[in-house]
Design a protein around this motif. Structure first.
Motif, short mmCIF file in Angstrom:
data_model
loop_
_atom_site.label_atom_id
_atom_site.label_comp_id
_atom_site.label_asym_id
_atom_site.label_seq_id
_atom_site.Cartn_x
_atom_site.Cartn_y
_atom_site.Cartn_z
N HIS A 88 0.84 -1.21 0.00
CA HIS A 88 0.00 0.00 0.00
C HIS A 88 0.87 1.26 0.00
N ASP A 89 1.94 1.26 0.80
CA ASP A 89 2.83 2.42 0.86
C ASP A 89 3.45 2.71 -0.51
N CYS A 90 3.92 1.66 -1.17
CA CYS A 90 4.57 1.83 -2.48
C CYS A 90 3.58 2.34 -3.52
N HIS A 91 2.37 1.81 -3.50
CA HIS A 91 1.37 2.22 -4.49
C HIS A 91 0.91 3.65 -4.22
N CYS A 110 -4.93 3.44 -1.94
CA CYS A 110 -3.75 3.13 -1.12
C CYS A 110 -3.34 4.35 -0.30
N ALA A 111 -3.40 5.53 -0.91
CA ALA A 111 -3.07 6.76 -0.17
C ALA A 111 -4.01 6.92 1.01
N TRP A 112 -5.29 6.63 0.81
CA TRP A 112 -6.27 6.70 1.90
C TRP A 112 -5.91 5.73 3.01
N LEU A 113 -5.57 4.49 2.63
CA LEU A 113 -5.20 3.50 3.64
C LEU A 113 -3.95 3.91 4.41
N LYS A 148 -2.65 4.25 8.52
CA LYS A 148 -1.78 3.12 8.86
C LYS A 148 -0.92 3.32 10.10
N GLY A 149 -0.41 4.53 10.28
CA GLY A 149 0.54 4.73 11.37
C GLY A 149 1.78 3.89 11.14
N ASP A 150 2.27 3.23 12.18
CA ASP A 150 3.49 2.42 12.10
C ASP A 150 3.21 0.94 11.91
N VAL A 206 2.72 -2.69 10.39
CA VAL A 206 3.25 -3.47 9.27
C VAL A 206 2.83 -4.93 9.45
N GLY A 207 2.98 -5.71 8.39
CA GLY A 207 2.77 -7.15 8.47
C GLY A 207 1.44 -7.55 9.06
N HIS A 208 1.48 -8.48 10.01
CA HIS A 208 0.26 -9.03 10.60
C HIS A 208 -0.60 -7.94 11.25
N GLU A 209 0.02 -6.99 11.92
CA GLU A 209 -0.74 -5.92 12.57
C GLU A 209 -1.48 -5.08 11.54
N TRP A 210 -0.83 -4.80 10.41
CA TRP A 210 -1.48 -4.02 9.34
C TRP A 210 -2.60 -4.83 8.70
#
Length: 97
Positions: free
Chosen positions: A33-36, A46-49, A53-55, A57-61
């Motif tokens: 999502h960050d890259c897109h 993706c910008a909306w997500l 998002k905050g910090d 990543v991975g399973h938490e995201w």
């Protein structure tokens, strides 16, 4: 554990949530999502997500995406044409919902 996939934007291979893009030739590309969100022009969903998002990543995201998706009303889920909905309404960890 989620499936390992590459990200077209950064080249990393991991199981982090992705946006799934159908290409004209029928193949599929995956973007974090960050890259897109960093493309020019950015992917709006993706910008909306990423704004929410905050910090994480991975399973938490992945869990957060699921929580946001589950909090949407049926009206919100049905509000737009599928190609116009935010990523969270189209995909959960790279899988169609």
């Amino acid at each position: 554990m989620a499936e390992q996939r590459n990200c077209v934007g950064c080249g990393q291979v991991d199981d982090h949530p992705r946006d799934v893009v159908a290409l004209a030739d029928g193949s599929t590309a995956y973007y974090h999502h960050d890259c897109h969100a960093r493309l020019d022009p950015p992917c709006e969903s993706c910008a909306w997500l990423v704004q929410h998002k905050g910090d994480l990543v991975g399973h938490e995201w992945r869990t957060q995406i699921g929580n946001v998706h589950n909090a949407l009303t049926p009206e919100q889920l049905a509000a737009a044409h599928p190609s116009e909905k935010p990523v969270v309404e189209q995909f959960l960890n790279g899988q169609g919902v």
